[in-house]
Design a protein around this motif. Sequence first.
Motif, PDB file in Angstrom:
ATOM      1  N   ALA A  18      24.461  12.094 -36.293  1.00 52.75           N
ATOM      2  CA  ALA A  18      23.551  11.344 -37.160  1.00 52.75           C
ATOM      3  C   ALA A  18      23.303   9.936 -36.639  1.00 52.75           C
ATOM      4  CB  ALA A  18      24.116  11.284 -38.578  1.00 52.75           C
ATOM      5  N   ALA A  19      24.214   9.412 -35.831  1.00 58.10           N
ATOM      6  CA  ALA A  19      24.033   8.071 -35.278  1.00 58.10           C
ATOM      7  C   ALA A  19      22.723   7.957 -34.523  1.00 58.10           C
ATOM      8  CB  ALA A  19      25.208   7.729 -34.355  1.00 58.10           C
ATOM      9  N   SER A  20      22.341   9.013 -33.815  1.00 62.64           N
ATOM     10  CA  SER A  20      21.097   8.982 -33.043  1.00 62.64           C
ATOM     11  C   SER A  20      20.004   9.863 -33.632  1.00 62.64           C
ATOM     12  CB  SER A  20      21.358   9.420 -31.594  1.00 62.64           C
ATOM     13  OG  SER A  20      21.928  10.722 -31.562  1.00 62.64           O
ATOM     14  N   ASP A  21      20.339  10.683 -34.616  1.00 58.50           N
ATOM     15  CA  ASP A  21      19.360  11.572 -35.244  1.00 58.50           C
ATOM     16  C   ASP A  21      19.642  11.605 -36.740  1.00 58.50           C
ATOM     17  OD1 ASP A  21      17.745  13.590 -36.191  1.00 58.50           O
ATOM     18  OD2 ASP A  21      18.282  15.045 -34.652  1.00 58.50           O
ATOM     19  N   SER A  22      18.851  10.864 -37.507  1.00 60.85           N
ATOM     20  CA  SER A  22      19.121  10.702 -38.942  1.00 60.85           C
ATOM     21  C   SER A  22      19.084  12.002 -39.715  1.00 60.85           C
ATOM     22  CB  SER A  22      18.121   9.715 -39.553  1.00 60.85           C
ATOM     23  OG  SER A  22      18.300   8.426 -39.017  1.00 60.85           O
ATOM     24  N   SER A  23      18.487  13.047 -39.152  1.00 60.66           N
ATOM     25  CA  SER A  23      18.426  14.318 -39.869  1.00 60.66           C
ATOM     26  C   SER A  23      19.811  14.929 -40.050  1.00 60.66           C
ATOM     27  CB  SER A  23      17.522  15.300 -39.125  1.00 60.66           C
ATOM     28  OG  SER A  23      18.072  15.660 -37.860  1.00 60.66           O
ATOM     29  N   TYR A  24      20.805  14.455 -39.287  1.00 60.20           N
ATOM     30  CA  TYR A  24      22.158  14.992 -39.398  1.00 60.20           C
ATOM     31  C   TYR A  24      22.979  14.359 -40.518  1.00 60.20           C
ATOM     32  CZ  TYR A  24      22.010  17.903 -35.206  1.00 60.20           C
ATOM     33  OH  TYR A  24      21.715  18.874 -34.295  1.00 60.20           O
ATOM     34  N   TRP A  25      22.457  13.318 -41.187  1.00 59.88           N
ATOM     35  CA  TRP A  25      23.235  12.752 -42.299  1.00 59.88           C
ATOM     36  C   TRP A  25      23.459  13.804 -43.388  1.00 59.88           C
ATOM     37  CZ3 TRP A  25      26.078   8.987 -41.166  1.00 59.88           C
ATOM     38  CH2 TRP A  25      25.649   7.888 -40.419  1.00 59.88           C
ATOM     39  N   GLY A  26      22.487  14.666 -43.603  1.00 60.55           N
ATOM     40  CA  GLY A  26      22.659  15.729 -44.585  1.00 60.55           C
ATOM     41  C   GLY A  26      23.767  16.685 -44.187  1.00 60.55           C
ATOM     42  N   SER A  27      23.839  17.067 -42.909  1.00 56.30           N
ATOM     43  CA  SER A  27      24.915  17.948 -42.423  1.00 56.30           C
ATOM     44  C   SER A  27      26.264  17.266 -42.569  1.00 56.30           C
ATOM     45  CB  SER A  27      24.665  18.307 -40.954  1.00 56.30           C
ATOM     46  OG  SER A  27      23.442  18.986 -40.794  1.00 56.30           O
ATOM     47  N   PHE A  28      26.299  15.974 -42.304  1.00 56.90           N
ATOM     48  CA  PHE A  28      27.530  15.201 -42.456  1.00 56.90           C
ATOM     49  C   PHE A  28      28.013  15.235 -43.904  1.00 56.90           C
ATOM     50  CE2 PHE A  28      28.701  10.833 -43.898  1.00 56.90           C
ATOM     51  CZ  PHE A  28      30.031  10.839 -43.492  1.00 56.90           C
ATOM     52  N   LEU A  29      27.107  14.980 -44.840  1.00 61.08           N
ATOM     53  CA  LEU A  29      27.483  14.974 -46.261  1.00 61.08           C
ATOM     54  C   LEU A  29      27.895  16.364 -46.729  1.00 61.08           C
ATOM     55  CD1 LEU A  29      24.660  12.641 -47.621  1.00 61.08           C
ATOM     56  CD2 LEU A  29      27.072  12.038 -47.277  1.00 61.08           C
ATOM     57  N   SER A  30      27.214  17.387 -46.235  1.00 61.41           N
ATOM     58  CA  SER A  30      27.595  18.758 -46.604  1.00 61.41           C
ATOM     59  C   SER A  30      29.002  19.087 -46.124  1.00 61.41           C
ATOM     60  CB  SER A  30      26.594  19.750 -45.999  1.00 61.41           C
ATOM     61  OG  SER A  30      25.323  19.595 -46.591  1.00 61.41           O
ATOM     62  N   ALA A  31      29.346  18.622 -44.921  1.00 60.84           N
ATOM     63  CA  ALA A  31      30.694  18.863 -44.401  1.00 60.84           C
ATOM     64  C   ALA A  31      31.741  18.157 -45.243  1.00 60.84           C
ATOM     65  CB  ALA A  31      30.773  18.401 -42.945  1.00 60.84           C
ATOM     66  N   LEU A  32      31.435  16.932 -45.707  1.00 59.17           N
ATOM     67  CA  LEU A  32      32.367  16.227 -46.589  1.00 59.17           C
ATOM     68  C   LEU A  32      32.527  16.965 -47.920  1.00 59.17           C
ATOM     69  CD1 LEU A  32      31.472  12.437 -46.144  1.00 59.17           C
ATOM     70  CD2 LEU A  32      33.469  13.653 -45.247  1.00 59.17           C
ATOM     71  N   CYS A  33      31.431  17.470 -48.456  1.00 61.81           N
ATOM     72  CA  CYS A  33      31.505  18.229 -49.710  1.00 61.81           C
ATOM     73  C   CYS A  33      32.405  19.453 -49.544  1.00 61.81           C
ATOM     74  CB  CYS A  33      30.111  18.660 -50.162  1.00 61.81           C
ATOM     75  SG  CYS A  33      29.095  17.336 -50.848  1.00 61.81           S
ATOM     76  N   ASP A  34      32.259  20.153 -48.428  1.00 61.73           N
ATOM     77  CA  ASP A  34      33.099  21.335 -48.181  1.00 61.73           C
ATOM     78  C   ASP A  34      34.568  20.942 -48.088  1.00 61.73           C
ATOM     79  OD1 ASP A  34      30.849  22.892 -48.154  1.00 61.73           O
ATOM     80  OD2 ASP A  34      30.681  22.953 -45.964  1.00 61.73           O
ATOM     81  N   ARG A  35      34.852  19.847 -47.408  1.00 66.13           N
ATOM     82  CA  ARG A  35      36.252  19.439 -47.204  1.00 66.13           C
ATOM     83  C   ARG A  35      36.905  18.983 -48.502  1.00 66.13           C
ATOM     84  NH1 ARG A  35      40.445  18.006 -47.823  1.00 66.13           N
ATOM     85  NH2 ARG A  35      42.050  17.179 -46.382  1.00 66.13           N
ATOM     86  N   PHE A  36      36.171  18.261 -49.346  1.00 70.44           N
ATOM     87  CA  PHE A  36      36.769  17.665 -50.543  1.00 70.44           C
ATOM     88  C   PHE A  36      36.360  18.381 -51.830  1.00 70.44           C
ATOM     89  CE2 PHE A  36      36.944  14.191 -47.461  1.00 70.44           C
ATOM     90  CZ  PHE A  36      38.252  13.750 -47.613  1.00 70.44           C
ATOM     91  N   ASP A  37      35.776  19.569 -51.716  1.00 70.91           N
ATOM     92  CA  ASP A  37      35.348  20.329 -52.897  1.00 70.91           C
ATOM     93  C   ASP A  37      34.469  19.495 -53.822  1.00 70.91           C
ATOM     94  OD1 ASP A  37      36.721  22.669 -52.147  1.00 70.91           O
ATOM     95  OD2 ASP A  37      38.600  21.863 -52.938  1.00 70.91           O
ATOM     96  N   ALA A  38      33.575  18.723 -53.208  1.00 73.80           N
ATOM     97  CA  ALA A  38      32.631  17.926 -53.981  1.00 73.80           C
ATOM     98  C   ALA A  38      31.370  18.752 -54.237  1.00 73.80           C
ATOM     99  CB  ALA A  38      32.274  16.640 -53.234  1.00 73.80           C
TER     100      ALA A  38
END
Length: 377
Positions: A18-38
Amino acid sequence: MGSSDSGLMKAVVAASRAASDSSYWGSFLSALCDRFDATAACIHTPRDPVGKWSLFSDVGLPRHTVPDYIEHWSARDPWMAGAASREICVRTGECGIGRELCDWDELERMDYFHEYAAPTGVKGLLAMIVDDGSASSVAPMTVIGLYRRPGLEEFSYQDKRVFESVHAPLQLALHTHWSLRRNLETERISTALVDVNPQPLFVLSQTGELLYANPAGQALLARGEWIDARTGKLARLGQLEAPEVSASMARAQLGQIQTHSLLRMRTDSLRISATARFVPLGIDNPARWAWPRAATLLTIDLGHDDHQSRRIAQIAMQFKLTAAEARLLNALADGETPGGIAEHQAISVHTVRTHLSNIFGKTGLRRQADLIRLVTQ
């Protein structure tokens, strides 16, 4: 962060992208949701939600959430207010959970909860200050929030400790994101300012590499009379050969502007026709944002008799000619044929005709004679 925590590692990898491609911020947040059951997550800049350097990406939130928060609720966020008053989750790297920032009983009595949080499926909170914005030239205040809908188990202190463990790579990704955005913006501004200058300008690295040339500079390079570049580096400037050019650039990089009168043969004598200046670019110069390796700016003040270089530069800017097309147009104005141009420039006649076709298309002209008149008028 433990090496066996694949969920966190997936989030870190997505943040790096996501640092170089903002479209990956969504993938980043989805991964956090999976890890923390959010059930939802967002990353945002609360102090400047719609400003020039704003960032707001979310997953799992209703579509109206972002505009509603920005317009009505950001200034009334009890978690943000509680963080400030209790000095929890206010500095870079700090995390907090909802009940630390605002008691549940108090939260459930607020309009914020009934009119905004609960309808959007938000109650449990795990937040991180990725950057507190204290160095605004590096990054604005940026926050990550993970949410659980009402009725689910609250985030735990163990969740908080695990989240804190991943702060360093997330902050690095964020700083890279803002740096690239600033570089791109500054490059657009710097390039525009350089391009509108009617005089030839060249941005040079410490070793003399040509990092950028404005249209007037490209036209001058095309003529090959004043300046030569070999393997992408400045090799000759007027009568100055490579060793003298290198020595002058070295003195400029020590902070001293270097000025040279350039000489060119006319009939049987040498005459001064142009003035070249190597201008040092200080470490804080805005050009360093656009071209991080920039060390020196080379300017060439052409004599009034060099009409063709000036005219080629004007035409290149007006019709957006490439450097190769400007070089070809200059050769035509010098009276060369397509076959001669191919031989002198070490390209095929087919390539010459392709460039010529592109020039005709951009200028709207149809004959070589018309192109020559365009230059000489």
